[in-house]
Design a protein around this motif. Structure first.
Motif: not given
Length: 300
Positions: A39, A44, A236, A238-239, A241-242
């Motif tokens: 990441m 990321q 964003n 990926v962020q 989703f987290i």
């Protein structure tokens, strides 16, 4: 030391367990480091991608309304599916074939169909056969699909919980003249609740997570669907989703924690079968019994 369920590990087994634990921790640390490094190399972890979640706009405009719709759909499905599942589960145990047969058909039919298909069928039904508006239709379809599927699953949970109780419970109740409905409502169901609670909570967690299917296929504005809009605006993916995964974890953890607390309280409340008598109370009872015995003997 030997337990009822297993033999206590010896020195070699203890060393093997320690080695396996160390290897597992090392592998887990390597995986986490690889994820972090990947990441970081892809950019990321830059603060600009995480900064929107520190601002109120991302929460009040996207995440919190989506979470509210998720909780609304899950709560409606739970409130309807729980009593409906209990009725179907009890109906499957009926002595009357005309009650037991249709209940079994309903349970097996809806349990065999994927919940996503039930949502899609419900959406088409509401679109073609009712006056439900296009705005409310996704919510109706999601709740209907969740209720039909989870009520059939909960029916089997209820039936299994009741059948797990000793037969002596119902036989003793019938011996004192209780009808089957009284035995079920007063004897079996209250005891089976504690047995069924872990499985019921697991199914409630499934209900919360399955609301995301409506967002993917029906455009229902639940949490995961709102995440997509947020990611499109802030770039964003990926962020987002987290953050949404963390929200789901916290939500389900609170649900299972509450269920564990409730189960413990129910178990503690069933340990006592009546009022607790002190030493003085027992002495008074014994004295009265002795006195009554002497009085009876004197009368004779």
């Amino acid at each position: 030391m030997t337990s009822v369920l297993y033999d206590a590990p010896g020195p070699r087994a203890k060393r093997r367990n320690v080695i396996l634990s160390v290897v597992f921790v090392a592998v887990l640390a390597l995986v986490l480091w690889w994820v972090y490094k990947t990441m970081d190399d892809k950019g990321q972890l830059e603060w600009s991608l995480w900064k929107p979640f520190t601002q109120s706009e991302a929460w009040t405009t996207y995440l919190l309304p989506g979470l509210a719709d998720t909780l609304k759909a899950a709560a409606l499905a739970m409130v309807i599916a729980l009593p409906l599942g209990a009725v179907l589960g009890i109906a499957r145990m009926s002595d009357h074939r005309w009650v037991r047969g249709p209940a079994a058909v309903v349970v097996e039919f809806f349990r065999a169909i994927p919940v996503l298909l039930l949502m899609l069928f419900a959406n088409e039904f509401f679109a073609r056969s009712t006056d439900v508006t296009s705005t409310d239709r996704p919510l109706y379809a999601v709740v209907t699909g969740l209720v039909l599927y989870n009520a059939s699953v909960l029916a089997e949970v209820v039936r299994a919980g009741i059948l797990s109780l000793p037969k002596g419970q119902s036989e003793a109740a019938q011996a004192i003249g209780l009808r089957k409905s009284q035995v079920m409502g007063s004897i079996l169901l209250p005891q089976a609740v504690t047995v069924m609670l872990p499985a019921i909570v697991s199914q409630l967690v499934v209900i919360v997570k399955d609301t995301a299917l409506g967002g993917v296929m029906l455009g229902f504005t639940e949490l995961l669907n709102s995440r997509g809009t947020l990611a499109a605006n802030y770039a964003n993916v990926v962020q987002s989703f987290i953050v949404v995964a963390i929200i789901y974890i916290v939500l389900n953890f609170l649900l299972t924690s509450f269920a564990s607390w409730l189960e413990g309280r129910l178990r503690r409340s069933k340990r006592s079968t009546g009022a607790v008598l002190g030493v003085d109370d027992v002495d008074e009872l014994n004295a009265g019994e002795v006195g009554g015995t002497f009085a009876t003997g004197a009368e004779k």
